[in-house]
Design a protein around this motif. Structure first.
Motif, short mmCIF file in Angstrom:
data_model
loop_
_atom_site.label_atom_id
_atom_site.label_comp_id
_atom_site.label_asym_id
_atom_site.label_seq_id
_atom_site.Cartn_x
_atom_site.Cartn_y
_atom_site.Cartn_z
N VAL A 181 0.98 -1.26 0.00
CA VAL A 181 0.24 -0.45 0.06
C VAL A 181 0.75 1.40 -0.13
CG1 VAL A 181 -2.18 -0.83 1.87
CG2 VAL A 181 -0.49 -0.24 2.41
N PRO A 182 0.46 2.26 -0.22
CA PRO A 182 1.41 3.54 -0.53
C PRO A 182 1.27 4.46 1.00
CG PRO A 182 -1.07 4.25 -1.97
CD PRO A 182 -1.02 2.84 -0.62
N LYS A 183 2.39 5.05 1.33
CA LYS A 183 3.33 4.56 2.67
C LYS A 183 1.68 6.76 3.11
CE LYS A 183 6.53 6.15 6.37
NZ LYS A 183 6.92 7.64 6.20
N TYR A 184 0.80 7.58 3.72
CA TYR A 184 0.54 8.27 3.36
C TYR A 184 1.10 9.17 4.57
CZ TYR A 184 -2.68 6.64 0.25
OH TYR A 184 -3.60 5.74 -0.75
N MET A 185 1.25 10.09 4.39
CA MET A 185 1.93 10.84 5.48
C MET A 185 0.85 11.32 6.49
SD MET A 185 4.88 11.84 4.69
CE MET A 185 5.18 13.78 5.24
N CYS A 186 -0.29 10.59 6.04
CA CYS A 186 -1.55 11.02 7.59
C CYS A 186 -1.72 9.59 8.51
CB CYS A 186 -2.74 10.62 7.02
SG CYS A 186 -3.40 10.54 5.84
N MET A 187 -1.19 8.59 7.76
CA MET A 187 -1.21 7.51 8.43
C MET A 187 -0.55 7.94 9.90
SD MET A 187 0.71 4.16 6.11
CE MET A 187 -0.44 3.94 5.19
N LYS A 188 -1.18 7.12 11.09
CA LYS A 188 -1.08 7.07 12.39
C LYS A 188 0.31 7.09 12.70
CE LYS A 188 -5.26 6.54 14.84
NZ LYS A 188 -5.72 5.07 15.10
N GLU A 189 1.49 7.60 13.70
CA GLU A 189 1.90 8.22 14.15
C GLU A 189 3.52 6.78 14.50
OE1 GLU A 189 5.08 9.67 13.06
OE2 GLU A 189 3.99 11.09 12.15
N GLU A 190 2.06 5.75 15.49
CA GLU A 190 2.52 4.58 15.30
C GLU A 190 2.82 3.54 15.12
OE1 GLU A 190 -0.61 1.83 17.23
OE2 GLU A 190 -2.29 4.11 17.43
N PHE A 191 2.30 3.15 13.44
CA PHE A 191 2.61 3.13 12.96
C PHE A 191 3.76 3.07 11.30
CE2 PHE A 191 -1.88 1.70 13.44
CZ PHE A 191 -2.13 0.93 13.29
N LYS A 192 4.10 4.05 11.54
CA LYS A 192 4.90 4.92 11.04
C LYS A 192 5.86 4.13 11.27
CE LYS A 192 3.73 9.40 9.90
NZ LYS A 192 3.16 9.98 8.69
N ASN A 193 6.58 4.58 12.91
CA ASN A 193 7.49 4.41 13.55
C ASN A 193 7.92 2.67 14.15
OD1 ASN A 193 7.81 7.08 14.44
ND2 ASN A 193 6.68 6.98 16.97
N GLN A 194 7.10 2.11 12.96
CA GLN A 194 7.19 0.54 13.38
C GLN A 194 7.80 0.15 12.04
OE1 GLN A 194 4.38 -1.83 15.31
NE2 GLN A 194 2.64 -0.31 15.76
N MET A 195 7.26 1.47 10.79
CA MET A 195 8.12 0.08 9.39
C MET A 195 9.57 0.39 8.94
SD MET A 195 5.38 2.36 7.29
CE MET A 195 4.02 2.58 7.75
N GLN A 196 10.09 -0.54 8.87
CA GLN A 196 12.07 -0.65 8.45
C GLN A 196 12.02 -0.64 7.62
OE1 GLN A 196 13.65 -3.09 11.12
NE2 GLN A 196 11.93 -1.45 12.75
N TYR A 197 13.37 0.47 7.30
CA TYR A 197 13.53 1.45 5.63
C TYR A 197 13.71 -0.72 5.28
CZ TYR A 197 16.46 2.68 2.41
OH TYR A 197 17.19 2.56 1.17
N ARG A 198 13.69 -0.77 3.62
CA ARG A 198 14.12 -2.03 2.86
C ARG A 198 15.35 -1.36 1.99
NH1 ARG A 198 11.81 -7.33 2.69
NH2 ARG A 198 14.09 -7.73 1.45
N ALA A 199 14.96 -0.61 1.02
CA ALA A 199 15.73 -0.56 -0.33
C ALA A 199 14.84 1.58 -0.60
CB ALA A 199 15.56 -1.27 -0.61
N HIS A 200 15.46 1.71 -1.63
CA HIS A 200 15.10 3.01 -2.39
C HIS A 200 15.73 2.97 -3.90
CE1 HIS A 200 18.80 4.91 -1.15
NE2 HIS A 200 18.52 5.94 -2.35
N PHE A 201 15.15 3.48 -4.55
CA PHE A 201 15.54 3.16 -5.95
C PHE A 201 14.80 4.48 -6.69
CE2 PHE A 201 12.37 -0.02 -6.30
CZ PHE A 201 11.03 0.37 -7.10
N TYR A 202 15.36 4.87 -7.65
CA TYR A 202 14.96 6.12 -8.67
C TYR A 202 14.11 5.44 -10.03
CZ TYR A 202 16.35 9.46 -6.33
OH TYR A 202 16.65 10.43 -4.59
N MET A 203 12.83 5.54 -10.05
CA MET A 203 12.06 4.61 -10.95
C MET A 203 11.65 5.54 -12.45
SD MET A 203 8.70 3.20 -10.94
CE MET A 203 6.98 4.40 -10.87
#
Length: 481
Positions: A42-64
């Motif tokens: 799903v998209p990572k919306y800025m309006c998601m609750k902080e408690e969920f955003k804080n539990q997310m682990q960074y996996r990778a990033h790239f340019y598309m």
């Protein structure tokens, strides 16, 4: 082990605007983990609750590459309830106080999301056998799989399922802009593909290219093949009738459980509701400023206040309804004319009508538990979840026979002693009114019969288990097992 990927624009508990989020959040938990590895993106919306955003682990990033520009794609990961969730991060697209905004922004946002979700899979080293797409926001995924992603060995042979939660929303915008945003070749923009009535249509693209199409009830699957319900896509849906099937939504029986519900005044179950359910009614009457009286027939409504949900019928008959010896508790927001109409009726009939023009999870549970009946006279209803919650709480549904309402509420038959609710067939205000009066008379004059209707309602099973089995059959068939 079959690998399944759900791709959707919303998902409980992270972000929710409607029933779609309930499906995407509840269904993956119900598959047999021995045979299915189901993950969700799903998209990572800025309006998601902080408690969920804080539990997310960074996996990778790239340019598309998105046609002529390069876009950042971040991938975050989180385990929740035993399911792996991936979140696509891009602050430019997913900022803002709510997940959807102006359609022209959403058109670009979900083209980006669809492409990013596919591009992330090799990076995550997760190759699904089946990608399950939900509603127009993911309609481009089956299209992209037939285009640029065909070249790579990784994507070849991945099958797609497109689920229609509500055919009314299709993701339509002008062709030139969509060509520019998506980078798809002109070949795709013809009447047998993405073009519809001069514009480009995301959902149509998904329906043309998906390997299987589902919608959220059997009756709705039949209805959308007709001009009245087909929202201009009935021709295509008839052409693809062999690939189209209805699979009913369920509800989360742990979350909606009168025996353990923490929101309600008094817990009860199918055995003791005759004594205990009334305590919830009194508490609700008191909280909403209605006359506290066990004998008053209390009707609940929890809904978006829109034409689709039948509010023009309710509005038209409201004075007549309020002449009866009953009470109405309304919860929801929507079109201004209906919000104001209910405020007016609450003012005109104090102690009889309670208008709560906002949304509250707690109050919705109290209405499902405390009311005698639940009114849902929808013009169309792909599946509907409120009637399933009412049945679970032993609150008798009064519905119009359309879509999922027809598939889940069995009309009371006084001669055979069968049925779990009351229903009417035609979209007609007087027919609705007469059905309410009939339900009211059974409640007052045949209390034992009424309680037997509740017995049957609470015994019905609309948990996710049954639906999950049907999806498993579909996945097996698609993957050729």
């Amino acid at each position: 082990m079959k690998k399944i990927l759900f791709v959707a624009s919303e998902c409980v508990p992270f972000i929710k605007t409607g029933g779609l989020a309930d499906v995407v959040g509840s269904l993956p938990k119900c598959f047999d983990k021995e045979y299915f590895d189901v993950r969700v993106i799903v998209p990572k919306y800025m309006c998601m609750k902080e408690e969920f955003k804080n539990q997310m682990q960074y996996r990778a990033h790239f340019y598309m590459e998105m046609n002529w520009r390069s876009q950042y794609v971040g991938i975050l990961e989180m385990q929740y309830d035993g399911i792996t969730y991936y979140f696509i991060d891009n602050e430019y697209y997913f900022a803002g106080p709510k997940p959807y905004g102006n359609i022209y922004e959403d058109i670009e946002k979900f083209a980006f999301f669809s492409r990013a979700a596919l591009s992330a899979l090799p990076v995550l080293d997760f190759r699904p056998d089946i990608i399950h797409c939900h509603d127009w926001q993911t309609g481009l995924i089956p299209v992209y799989l037939k285009d640029t992603f065909q070249q790579g060995e990784f994507f070849r042979g991945i099958k797609t399922v497109m689920t229609i939660h509500n055919l009314k929303f299709q993701g339509v915008w002008d062709m030139k802009t969509v060509k520019d945003i998506t980078g798809l070749p002109s070949y795709f923009f013809t009447p047998d593909k993405l073009e519809a009535y001069g514009d480009a249509n995301y959902l149509k693209g998904g329906l043309v290219y998906a390997d299987a199409i589902t919608t959220v009830s059997n009756t709705y699957a039949e209805e959308i093949k007709t001009a009245f319900y087909g929202e201009n896509l009935d021709g295509l849906l008839n052409a693809r009738a062999n690939s189209l099937r209805g699979i009913l939504n369920g509800i989360d029986y742990d979350e909606y459980n009168p025996e353990t519900d923490k929101y309600i005044a008094k817990n009860y179950n199918a055995k003791n509701f005759r004594k205990e359910k009334a305590k919830n009614k009194r508490a609700l009457q008191e909280e909403l400023g209605l006359e506290v009286n066990d004998k008053k027939f209390l009707i609940g409504i929890v809904s978006r206040l829109t034409d689709q949900k039948g509010f023009d019928l309710i509005n038209y008959m409201m004075d007549e309804i309020c002449q009866q010896d009953l009470q109405i508790a309304v919860l929801g927001t929507g079109e201004e004319k209906y919000e104001n109409a209910f405020r007016y009726f609450a003012w005109k009939y104090p102690g009889k009508v309670s208008a709560n023009i906002y949304y509250s999870e707690a109050l919705s549970h109290k209405i499902y538990a405390g009311c005698d009946a639940f009114l849902m006279p929808s013009l169309f209803e792909p599946c509907g979840l409120s009637q399933l919650m009412s049945l679970r709480y032993g609150t008798v549904p009064i519905v119009r026979e359309t879509g999922g309402l027809k598939d889940t509420v069995w009309p009371y038959n006084e001669f055979e002693g069968t049925g779990t609710g009351f229903s009417f067939a035609n979209y007609n205000a007087h027919e609705m009114f007469n059905t309410i009066r009939y339900a009211h008379s059974v409640y007052i004059e045949k209390k034992r019969e009424w309680n037997k209707i509740i017995d049957r309602a609470m015994a019905a099973d609309f948990s996710w288990k049954a639906s999950a089995m049907k999806y498993q059959e579909l996945y097996d068939w698609l993957a050729g097992f």
